[in-house]
Design a protein around this motif. Structure first.
Motif, PDB file in Angstrom:
ATOM      1  N   GLN A  76       2.989  -0.150  -3.040  1.00  0.00           N
ATOM      2  CA  GLN A  76       2.867  -0.711  -1.704  1.00  0.00           C
ATOM      3  C   GLN A  76       3.849  -0.058  -0.728  1.00  0.00           C
ATOM      4  O   GLN A  76       3.539   0.107   0.466  1.00  0.00           O
ATOM      5  N   SER A  77       5.032   0.319  -1.232  1.00  0.00           N
ATOM      6  CA  SER A  77       5.991   1.023  -0.380  1.00  0.00           C
ATOM      7  C   SER A  77       5.449   2.391  -0.002  1.00  0.00           C
ATOM      8  O   SER A  77       5.506   2.813   1.167  1.00  0.00           O
ATOM      9  N   GLN A  78       4.918   3.101  -0.976  1.00  0.00           N
ATOM     10  CA  GLN A  78       4.391   4.434  -0.721  1.00  0.00           C
ATOM     11  C   GLN A  78       3.185   4.381   0.215  1.00  0.00           C
ATOM     12  O   GLN A  78       3.023   5.242   1.085  1.00  0.00           O
ATOM     13  N   THR A  79       2.370   3.349   0.070  1.00  0.00           N
ATOM     14  CA  THR A  79       1.206   3.189   0.945  1.00  0.00           C
ATOM     15  C   THR A  79       1.638   2.950   2.387  1.00  0.00           C
ATOM     16  O   THR A  79       1.091   3.551   3.323  1.00  0.00           O
ATOM     17  N   ALA A  80       2.629   2.074   2.573  1.00  0.00           N
ATOM     18  CA  ALA A  80       3.105   1.763   3.921  1.00  0.00           C
ATOM     19  C   ALA A  80       3.729   2.983   4.579  1.00  0.00           C
ATOM     20  O   ALA A  80       3.486   3.271   5.764  1.00  0.00           O
TER      21      ALA A  80
END
Length: 262
Positions: A76-80
């Motif tokens: 989710q961090s990488q997606t954001a």
């Protein structure tokens, strides 16, 4: 008895010392000097006899205590972060150009993915360095707490991280300082404020309306002039009752600071 309290913006203090190319080892002596200079100016501007006793009640030193927490391994961090990367044309374009120059064979999605991977790796390294800096700051502040008297080191500031631009925006520190000046008003008669932030001006006005005196501290390169005047270099100084200037050469002369090693 006139009671003095120092309110110190830690980021402003370190920025001022850095601009003067100075380091301080003994902050108890350093703040004692600032206090004595403030008392001397106070006697002068209020036409008060030097026999009137004064007391340093406390030093409130506000510092950065936290930073945005990113677990860069989480999907989710990488997606954001990838979403922010794709939305910023300037940043994305710069990384695309760098990736294309490093490997001219890359095209389309392969080029974009490589640009993103390089950007992410660069940010990760920078972010880890910032975390390490904050960890060292915590150790330094803990040493101050354990070795000094009358100094309250208050972790009130927060670093908000800008991923794409690789900078941090300081939040909360100046607000805490301004609020505490009002909250602690019953504990002092003169507030000595070392801060370059204009957010403290409403608190300064409040204190003056309550009959308190407010002194603004400014750290200045070079030597003191022969004559003292009511000139000031900050909006906070303009709204204060008087301004105390702490000069680079005086700190060196009194051995309150030194030049950092090369």
């Amino acid at each position: 008895m006139q009671r003095f309290a120092l309110f110190v913006d830690g980021s402003n203090l370190f920025g001022s010392l850095k601009s003067m190319n100075l380091e301080v080892d003994d902050y108890e002596r350093f703040f004692s000097y600032v206090h004595k200079e403030s008392v001397s100016y106070w006697h002068t501007v209020t036409h008060t006899a030097t026999t009137v006793p004064t007391q340093l009640r406390r030093i409130y030193w506000y510092v950065v205590g936290t930073i945005d927490q990113w677990d860069l391994s989480l999907p989710q961090s990488q997606t954001a972060l990838r979403k922010a990367f794709d939305a910023d044309k300037d940043v994305k374009g710069a990384w695309l150009a760098a990736a294309g120059k490093a490997d001219p064979s890359l095209r389309g999605n392969a080029l974009t993915d490589k640009a993103w991977a390089d950007c992410h790796a660069d940010f990760k390294l920078w972010y880890e360095q910032k975390q390490e800096i904050l960890k060292k700051m915590h150790s330094f502040h803990q040493a101050i707490r354990s070795k000094t008297d009358l100094i309250d080191v208050i972790d009130s500031g927060h670093w908000k991280v800008n991923f794409l631009k690789k900078w941090v925006e300081e939040k909360g520190l100046d607000t805490s300082l301004a609020v505490d000046m009002v909250a602690q008003a019953d504990n002092f008669d003169v507030a000595v404020v070392a801060s370059g932030d204009a957010d403290s001006i409403p608190s300064v006005r409040y204190l003056k309306n309550k009959g308190k005196h407010v002194c603004s501290v400014e750290f200045v390169n070079g030597s003191p002039p022969e004559a003292k005047g009511r000139n000031f270099s900050s909006r906070l100084g303009e709204h204060s009752d008087f301004v105390v200037r702490i000069f680079e050469t005086e700190l060196l002369r009194h051995k309150l600071a030194h030049r950092p090693a090369p």
